[in-house]
Design a protein around this motif. Structure first.
Motif, PDB file in Angstrom:
ATOM      1  N   GLY A   1      32.829 -96.277 -38.911  1.00  9.20           N
ATOM      2  CA  GLY A   1      31.600 -95.532 -38.679  1.00  9.20           C
ATOM      3  C   GLY A   1      30.999 -95.034 -39.971  1.00  9.20           C
ATOM      4  O   GLY A   1      29.937 -94.415 -39.981  1.00  9.20           O
ATOM      5  N   LEU A   2      31.664 -95.331 -41.069  1.00 12.38           N
ATOM      6  CA  LEU A   2      31.199 -94.904 -42.382  1.00 12.38           C
ATOM      7  C   LEU A   2      30.178 -95.890 -42.949  1.00 12.38           C
ATOM      8  O   LEU A   2      29.174 -95.490 -43.532  1.00 12.38           O
ATOM      9  N   ARG A   3      30.418 -97.186 -42.755  1.00 11.65           N
ATOM     10  CA  ARG A   3      29.556 -98.215 -43.349  1.00 11.65           C
ATOM     11  C   ARG A   3      29.022 -99.233 -42.347  1.00 11.65           C
ATOM     12  O   ARG A   3      28.001 -99.856 -42.587  1.00 11.65           O
ATOM     13  N   GLU A   4      29.709 -99.430 -41.231  1.00 12.94           N
ATOM     14  CA  GLU A   4      29.369-100.563 -40.364  1.00 12.94           C
ATOM     15  C   GLU A   4      28.559-100.196 -39.124  1.00 12.94           C
ATOM     16  O   GLU A   4      28.019-101.094 -38.468  1.00 12.94           O
TER      17      GLU A   4
ATOM     18  N   ALA B   1      15.191-101.941 -32.367  1.00  8.88           N
ATOM     19  CA  ALA B   1      16.252-102.190 -33.346  1.00  8.88           C
ATOM     20  C   ALA B   1      15.887-101.645 -34.724  1.00  8.88           C
ATOM     21  O   ALA B   1      16.754-101.173 -35.474  1.00  8.88           O
ATOM     22  N   TYR B   2      14.602-101.696 -35.066  1.00 12.26           N
ATOM     23  CA  TYR B   2      14.180-101.216 -36.386  1.00 12.26           C
ATOM     24  C   TYR B   2      14.504 -99.737 -36.570  1.00 12.26           C
ATOM     25  O   TYR B   2      14.812 -99.286 -37.689  1.00 12.26           O
ATOM     26  N   LEU B   3      14.436 -98.952 -35.492  1.00 13.13           N
ATOM     27  CA  LEU B   3      14.769 -97.523 -35.598  1.00 13.13           C
ATOM     28  C   LEU B   3      16.251 -97.324 -35.894  1.00 13.13           C
ATOM     29  O   LEU B   3      16.633 -96.374 -36.591  1.00 13.13           O
ATOM     30  N   ALA B   4      17.082 -98.216 -35.370  1.00 14.62           N
ATOM     31  CA  ALA B   4      18.510 -98.137 -35.676  1.00 14.62           C
ATOM     32  C   ALA B   4      18.760 -98.434 -37.151  1.00 14.62           C
ATOM     33  O   ALA B   4      19.651 -97.843 -37.773  1.00 14.62           O
ATOM     34  N   VAL B   5      17.965 -99.341 -37.725  1.00 11.94           N
ATOM     35  CA  VAL B   5      18.059 -99.617 -39.163  1.00 11.94           C
ATOM     36  C   VAL B   5      17.641 -98.384 -39.955  1.00 11.94           C
ATOM     37  O   VAL B   5      18.295 -98.010 -40.939  1.00 11.94           O
ATOM     38  N   VAL B   6      16.576 -97.723 -39.524  1.00 14.98           N
ATOM     39  CA  VAL B   6      16.127 -96.480 -40.173  1.00 14.98           C
ATOM     40  C   VAL B   6      17.250 -95.439 -40.143  1.00 14.98           C
ATOM     41  O   VAL B   6      17.515 -94.771 -41.147  1.00 14.98           O
ATOM     42  N   GLY B   7      17.929 -95.315 -39.002  1.00 20.42           N
ATOM     43  CA  GLY B   7      19.026 -94.358 -38.874  1.00 20.42           C
ATOM     44  C   GLY B   7      20.180 -94.683 -39.792  1.00 20.42           C
ATOM     45  O   GLY B   7      20.750 -93.795 -40.446  1.00 20.42           O
ATOM     46  N   ALA B   8      20.547 -95.958 -39.867  1.00 19.25           N
ATOM     47  CA  ALA B   8      21.663 -96.369 -40.731  1.00 19.25           C
ATOM     48  C   ALA B   8      21.333 -96.117 -42.198  1.00 19.25           C
ATOM     49  O   ALA B   8      22.190 -95.661 -42.971  1.00 19.25           O
ATOM     50  N   ILE B   9      20.093 -96.397 -42.588  1.00 22.36           N
ATOM     51  CA  ILE B   9      19.676 -96.115 -43.970  1.00 22.36           C
ATOM     52  C   ILE B   9      19.766 -94.618 -44.248  1.00 22.36           C
ATOM     53  O   ILE B   9      20.210 -94.196 -45.319  1.00 22.36           O
ATOM     54  N   GLY B  10      19.369 -93.812 -43.273  1.00 19.42           N
ATOM     55  CA  GLY B  10      19.424 -92.362 -43.440  1.00 19.42           C
ATOM     56  C   GLY B  10      20.822 -91.837 -43.648  1.00 19.42           C
ATOM     57  O   GLY B  10      21.014 -90.794 -44.286  1.00 19.42           O
ATOM     58  N   ASP B  11      21.818 -92.555 -43.132  1.00 23.21           N
ATOM     59  CA  ASP B  11      23.209 -92.144 -43.317  1.00 23.21           C
ATOM     60  C   ASP B  11      23.881 -92.890 -44.462  1.00 23.21           C
ATOM     61  O   ASP B  11      25.110 -93.000 -44.506  1.00 23.21           O
TER      62      ASP B  11
ATOM     63  N   ASN C   1      23.807-100.652 -48.606  1.00 21.53           N
ATOM     64  CA  ASN C   1      24.188-100.789 -50.010  1.00 21.53           C
ATOM     65  C   ASN C   1      23.754-102.181 -50.470  1.00 21.53           C
ATOM     66  O   ASN C   1      24.538-103.113 -50.498  1.00 21.53           O
ATOM     67  N   HIS C   2      22.454-102.304 -50.746  1.00 21.81           N
ATOM     68  CA  HIS C   2      21.855-103.608 -51.052  1.00 21.81           C
ATOM     69  C   HIS C   2      22.163-104.597 -49.945  1.00 21.81           C
ATOM     70  O   HIS C   2      22.438-105.768 -50.179  1.00 21.81           O
ATOM     71  N   GLY C   3      22.135-104.122 -48.728  1.00 23.15           N
ATOM     72  CA  GLY C   3      22.424-104.934 -47.564  1.00 23.15           C
ATOM     73  C   GLY C   3      23.289-104.156 -46.582  1.00 23.15           C
ATOM     74  O   GLY C   3      23.676-103.019 -46.849  1.00 23.15           O
ATOM     75  N   PHE C   4      23.575-104.782 -45.438  1.00 27.78           N
ATOM     76  CA  PHE C   4      24.376-104.132 -44.402  1.00 27.78           C
ATOM     77  C   PHE C   4      25.601-104.971 -44.070  1.00 27.78           C
ATOM     78  O   PHE C   4      25.705-106.133 -44.484  1.00 27.78           O
ATOM     79  N   SER C   5      26.504-104.400 -43.301  1.00 25.99           N
ATOM     80  CA  SER C   5      27.676-105.131 -42.846  1.00 25.99           C
ATOM     81  C   SER C   5      27.998-104.727 -41.412  1.00 25.99           C
ATOM     82  O   SER C   5      27.500-103.715 -40.908  1.00 25.99           O
TER      83      SER C   5
END
Length: 462
Positions: free
Chosen positions: A120-123, A145-155, A159-163
């Motif tokens: 839950g830290l990075r993924e 789905a785009y809002l979930a990306v916004v949320g993940a970026i906020g946390d 890091n130059h991409g997602f996993s």
């Protein structure tokens, strides 16, 4: 499996035939994004809701919720560490979270990636969890789905991409047509503001002698060989620069950041929300996330949720509020740099402890710590802890670890170990955590924290 737990949660929810749902979200951009995704999903099902954003789950909040007569409760980005307390509600409860959970069997519908061996830290973020639930509830919710990306970026999960799950969510956001990824300069405002205004207001990165001063920002650009205006007298933006100018700009920024030649974080993937106007700060997902965070920090969570729901009035008010927030943040950064080496800022090879008292708002101290931890002033892995007085008799504490955690510190554990004996509350992740104590306990907190951190520094040196 994680997906199976989501399907079971949806089946359970459908079986409740809820008329009105009560939603409680965490006071950050991930929490707001998660709540907003859930609201949109409920609206599609024509289910009524009441939503609020809170700083923490505690006995007082639970007692207040007990007096409310709602059918179902949802906790978003908050609650995993308080399952025992939440159980006291005695009604159907769903917890969508990604923080390290309390180790406890429960009848609460508890959806957390950690329970399925996923970080839950990075993924996975809370917004990601809420999105997958919403998608399973109704495929039309794929548009969120785009809002979930916004949320993940906020946390800070980008890091130059997602996993992991975050990458899957990003892929779905791109397929939906709501999000596009381009390689570009990763400085706030680059997509929307004239260049000189970008650097006047930049806090990420903060550039001493440039940030906060329009004339200095203009001179900075001119010294880098970049014209501020075009031949027609219009102020230039990023899209007006050629490849050589962009390279010169990256070099100039990296050089001014205390001689760093590491430009990797200055250039990379930028996440563009395609439905948003080109000149709006909600077009860049990182700026969108920052805007949500600004609203909740300034106690205007309603504006943040309204912005996510597409309310134009809320968005305009949020953007206006952000201007004041940036001004306050720049002042806080100036205060920090002026007080380095003084009593208010304790520095060690292992940590930096900032006792801002009333000099920095308790709503901004967390952002200040985040910026300092990533500022190149200190080595990667430094723990930055900030304290600021609240409007009541409380002290807000924020802890951040920037870059690679080379020292292996755990911000949440360190805060919890100190705060639990002081009658306060704490929570968060290994790299970002927060706590609240009474002001009368402040010096005791500083003494005990410095004691722990000095021991860690000695151990590292040995």
């Amino acid at each position: 499996m994680f997906e199976d737990s989501i399907k079971q949660a949806v089946e359970t929810f459908r079986g409740l035939n809820a008329r009105v749902v009560r939603i409680i979200g965490n006071q950050d951009s991930d929490g707001v994004a998660a709540v907003s995704i859930l609201i949109k999903a409920l609206q599609r099902e024509k289910i009524k809701f009441v939503a609020s954003i809170v700083r923490q789950v505690n006995k007082k909040l639970i007692n207040e919720l007990k007096n409310e007569s709602y059918d179902v409760f949802f906790f978003c980005d908050i609650g995993s560490r308080n399952i025992s307390l939440i159980e006291e509600l005695g009604r159907p409860v769903f917890v969508f979270d990604h923080h390290v959970p309390e180790n406890k069997e429960t009848g609460v519908v508890h959806i957390n990636p950690y329970l399925h061996g996923v970080s839950g830290l990075r993924e996975a973020s809370a917004a990601g969890v809420a999105y997958i639930f919403a998608r399973e509830l109704n495929e039309l919710n794929k548009s969120e789905a785009y809002l979930a990306v916004v949320g993940a970026i906020g946390d800070a999960q980008e890091n130059h991409g997602f996993s992991g799950i975050n990458q899957d969510v990003l892929d779905e956001a791109i397929v939906s047509g709501k999000l596009n990824v381009v390689q570009d300069l990763r400085i706030f405002g680059m997509q929307t503001k004239p260049l000189h205004k970008v650097f006047e207001y930049t806090t990420s990165p903060y550039i001493p002698g440039v940030t906060g001063d329009e004339r200095s920002a203009i001179k900075f650009l001119e010294d880098a060989g970049i014209k501020v205006k075009d031949s027609g007298g219009k102020f230039r933006r990023l899209r007006d620069l050629n490849e050589t100018e962009i390279k010169n700009l990256i070099t100039a920024v990296a050089t001014r950041r205390f001689g760093s030649d590491d430009s990797d974080e200055l250039y990379g993937p930028v996440y563009i929300i395609t439905d948003e106007d080109e000149d709006s700060m909600t077009r860049d997902a990182r700026e969108f996330s920052s805007l949500l965070n600004c609203c909740v920090r300034m106690n205007k969570a309603g504006l943040a949720i309204g912005t996510c729901l597409g309310n134009k009035v809320c968005k305009e008010m949020a953007i206006s509020l952000n201007k004041q927030y940036l001004t306050d943040l720049i002042r806080a950064l100036d205060w920090f740099y002026r007080n380095r080496g003084k009593e208010a800022v304790k520095e060690n090879g292992c940590y930096v402890l900032i006792n801002a008292e009333e000099n920095v708002s308790d709503q901004i101290i967390g952002t200040l710590c985040s910026l300092i931890s990533r500022s190149n002033v200190y080595d990667d892995g430094i723990l930055v802890i900030g304290l600021a007085h609240g409007l009541d008799d409380s002290t807000k504490i924020s802890a951040r670890i920037g870059g690679a955690n080379k020292k292996g510190l755990n911000a949440a554990e360190i805060l919890n170990n100190v705060v639990k004996d002081l009658g306060g509350y704490s929570g968060g992740h290994s790299f970002a955590a927060g706590a609240t104590i009474k002001q009368e306990k402040e010096q005791e907190f500083i003494k005990n924290t410095v004691g722990i951190l000095d021991k860690l520094a000695v151990q590292e040196a040995a």
